[in-house]
Design a protein around this motif. Structure first.
Motif, PDB file in Angstrom:
ATOM      1  N   LEU A 163       0.846  -1.195   0.000  1.00 16.74           N
ATOM      2  CA  LEU A 163       0.000   0.000   0.000  1.00 16.74           C
ATOM      3  C   LEU A 163       0.883   1.246   0.000  1.00 16.74           C
ATOM      4  O   LEU A 163       0.686   2.170  -0.787  1.00 16.74           O
ATOM      5  CB  LEU A 163      -0.921  -0.003   1.233  1.00 16.74           C
ATOM      6  N   HIS A 164       1.864   1.246   0.879  1.00 15.70           N
ATOM      7  CA  HIS A 164       2.729   2.407   1.006  1.00 15.70           C
ATOM      8  C   HIS A 164       3.483   2.695  -0.296  1.00 15.70           C
ATOM      9  O   HIS A 164       3.523   3.825  -0.786  1.00 15.70           O
ATOM     10  CB  HIS A 164       3.720   2.203   2.153  1.00 15.70           C
ATOM     11  N   GLN A 165       4.027   1.618  -0.849  1.00 11.13           N
ATOM     12  CA  GLN A 165       4.773   1.716  -2.106  1.00 11.13           C
ATOM     13  C   GLN A 165       3.877   2.269  -3.225  1.00 11.13           C
ATOM     14  O   GLN A 165       4.275   3.141  -3.990  1.00 11.13           O
ATOM     15  CB  GLN A 165       5.175   0.278  -2.447  1.00 11.13           C
TER      16      GLN A 165
ATOM     17  N   ASP B 186       3.489   5.200   8.334  1.00 19.33           N
ATOM     18  CA  ASP B 186       4.417   4.980   7.226  1.00 19.33           C
ATOM     19  C   ASP B 186       4.532   6.231   6.360  1.00 19.33           C
ATOM     20  O   ASP B 186       5.626   6.603   5.924  1.00 19.33           O
ATOM     21  CB  ASP B 186       3.941   3.809   6.349  1.00 19.33           C
ATOM     22  N   LEU B 187       3.388   6.870   6.109  1.00 28.02           N
ATOM     23  CA  LEU B 187       3.415   8.090   5.285  1.00 28.02           C
ATOM     24  C   LEU B 187       4.146   9.205   6.018  1.00 28.02           C
ATOM     25  O   LEU B 187       4.957   9.919   5.422  1.00 28.02           O
ATOM     26  CB  LEU B 187       1.988   8.528   4.931  1.00 28.02           C
ATOM     27  N   ALA B 188       3.872   9.335   7.310  1.00 26.72           N
ATOM     28  CA  ALA B 188       4.521  10.384   8.095  1.00 26.72           C
ATOM     29  C   ALA B 188       6.035  10.185   8.103  1.00 26.72           C
ATOM     30  O   ALA B 188       6.801  11.138   7.944  1.00 26.72           O
ATOM     31  CB  ALA B 188       3.963  10.397   9.513  1.00 26.72           C
ATOM     32  N   ASP B 189       6.457   8.922   8.240  1.00 23.56           N
ATOM     33  CA  ASP B 189       7.889   8.622   8.250  1.00 23.56           C
ATOM     34  C   ASP B 189       8.563   9.027   6.945  1.00 23.56           C
ATOM     35  O   ASP B 189       9.745   9.333   6.920  1.00 23.56           O
ATOM     36  CB  ASP B 189       8.124   7.120   8.481  1.00 23.56           C
TER      37      ASP B 189
ATOM     38  N   LEU C 133       5.292  12.359   4.064  1.00 24.56           N
ATOM     39  CA  LEU C 133       4.179  12.517   3.124  1.00 24.56           C
ATOM     40  C   LEU C 133       2.845  12.588   3.863  1.00 24.56           C
ATOM     41  O   LEU C 133       1.835  12.062   3.403  1.00 24.56           O
ATOM     42  CB  LEU C 133       4.160  11.344   2.137  1.00 24.56           C
ATOM     43  N   ASP C 134       2.841  13.241   5.038  1.00 25.57           N
ATOM     44  CA  ASP C 134       1.575  13.219   5.795  1.00 25.57           C
ATOM     45  C   ASP C 134       0.479  14.078   5.165  1.00 25.57           C
ATOM     46  O   ASP C 134      -0.649  14.078   5.653  1.00 25.57           O
ATOM     47  CB  ASP C 134       1.755  13.547   7.298  1.00 25.57           C
ATOM     48  N   GLN C 135       0.792  14.780   4.066  1.00 24.34           N
ATOM     49  CA  GLN C 135      -0.285  15.510   3.387  1.00 24.34           C
ATOM     50  C   GLN C 135      -1.196  14.567   2.594  1.00 24.34           C
ATOM     51  O   GLN C 135      -2.270  14.952   2.166  1.00 24.34           O
ATOM     52  CB  GLN C 135       0.289  16.599   2.462  1.00 24.34           C
TER      53      GLN C 135
END
Ligand code: GDP
Length: 331
Positions: free
Chosen positions: A105-107, A150-153, A156-158
């Motif tokens: 998902l993250h990828q 994962d996004l925050a890391d 990419l938390d937007q």
């Protein structure tokens, strides 16, 4: 012309690991397959472009990707795939261990966002029919937390992810798709306003504007949706289409199961009435109201005709030579 007409169709991508349930979702929602039949589906191992725009108002395509696709493979044309895409639905099998799914998902989200930052990300936490209510909530919380971490890391938390609990064994998959599709309809606020005006002037309790083929509701009035009402309306569409297919089709005339004369009224023993009317080639209005309110059917029918005209104007569907209203014939 807007994205609902002609060439510029909003596209929905359906992605996820192998066996997460992508083909099943597609078959059940768009091709009327019964959930049990999906047990025998061949697993997806190529990109399937399923264009349903000829049979459905919701003009979008589903791209079913094999689970093991490699984004870094030069033959994977991400500009083409994510570029014109409105929403990306990522399916996670909640009955299975989901570490790999979260990585994928993250990828996927990171890659898609780079190509197309306006894409909407929808995560289906799928196959929840096997989970207890507590476990469902816990799984959703966990997936939500970890995906956002994962996004925050990655800074990419937007990026906003929406989550839906789904199963093909109940109406949750239709409800989730309804919400996904509604975000892609620019005219939604207008449709909702028109539905509000209709119900408040007609003593209707709840009204849904349905895409008949998929049973996705593309809009409803502002009152809250309860699953039972939605299911009732879905069942009504099935009944009407089935009866129409069995008794209403004549080979010689080539009449369709759903046309401008389609209309149906079902009275339940608890004093509730279900009322269906054709709005456009693909859309039907399904209303729930009290039997007492139906005493004024003339008013309801008149209001409906005004509503239908407004909808047709919204989508610029009204042909210039269509002058008279067609009053209903019962299906
Ligand atoms: P795909 O490889 O992602 O296309 O996955 P499939 O659609 O082939 O589904 C894999 C398996 O999951 C099939 O046996 C389906 O019957 C099953 N499945 C799909 N959706 C659901 C669901 O909502 N609940 C349950 N219990 N099983 C499901």
């Amino acid at each position: 012309s807007g994205p609902l007409s002609g060439e510029q169709k909003p596209r929905i991508l359906l992605m996820g690991l192998r066996r997460s349930g992508k083909s099943s979702i597609q078959k059940v929602v768009f091709h009327k397959m019964s959930p049990n039949e999906t047990l025998f589906l061949e697993s997806t191992n190529k990109i399937i472009k399923d264009d349903i725009s000829n049979s459905s108002f919701v003009q979008f395509q589903i791209w079913d990707f094999p689970g093991q696709i490699d984004f870094f493979d030069p033959t994977f044309d991400s500009d083409m795939i994510f570029g014109g895409c409105g929403a990306l639905v990522f399916v996670i099998d909640a009955q299975d261990e989901y570490n790999d799914a979260l990585n994928r998902l993250h990828q996927t989200v990171t890659k898609a966002y780079k190509v197309n930052p306006s894409i909407r990300f929808e995560v289906f936490i799928h196959k929840v029919d096997g989970l207890s209510d507590d476990y469902k909530m816990e799984t959703q919380r966990d997936i939500h937390q970890r995906a956002n971490d994962d996004l925050a890391d990655s800074g990419l938390d937007q990026i906003h992810l929406s989550f839906h609990l789904t199963s093909i064994y109940d109406h949750s998959i239709f409800e989730a798709f309804s919400k996904v599709v509604q975000k892609l309809i620019p005219q939604l606020p207008t449709l909702e306003n028109l539905l509000n005006i209709l119900i408040s002037n007609s003593a209707i309790e709840k009204a849904f504007l349905f895409d008949v083929v998929s049973k996705i509701y593309i809009a409803t009035d502002f009152s809250p949706v309860d699953m039972q009402s939605y299911e009732l309306c879905c069942d009504m569409i099935d009944v009407v289409i089935d009866v129409s297919c069995i008794y209403g089709l004549h080979e010689d005339t080539g009449a369709a199961a759903f046309d401008s004369q389609s209309s149906s009224l079902i009275k339940l023993t608890n004093g509730t009435i279900l009322y269906l009317r054709e709005v456009t080639k693909f859309l039907a209005l399904v209303c729930i109201l009290r039997e007492a309110s139906f005493d004024r059917q003339g008013v309801i029918d008149y209001n409906f005709l005004c509503f239908r005209e407004a909808i047709q104007q919204v989508f610029e569907l009204r042909s210039k030579n269509q002058v008279a209203y067609n009053s209903s014939s019962q299906a």
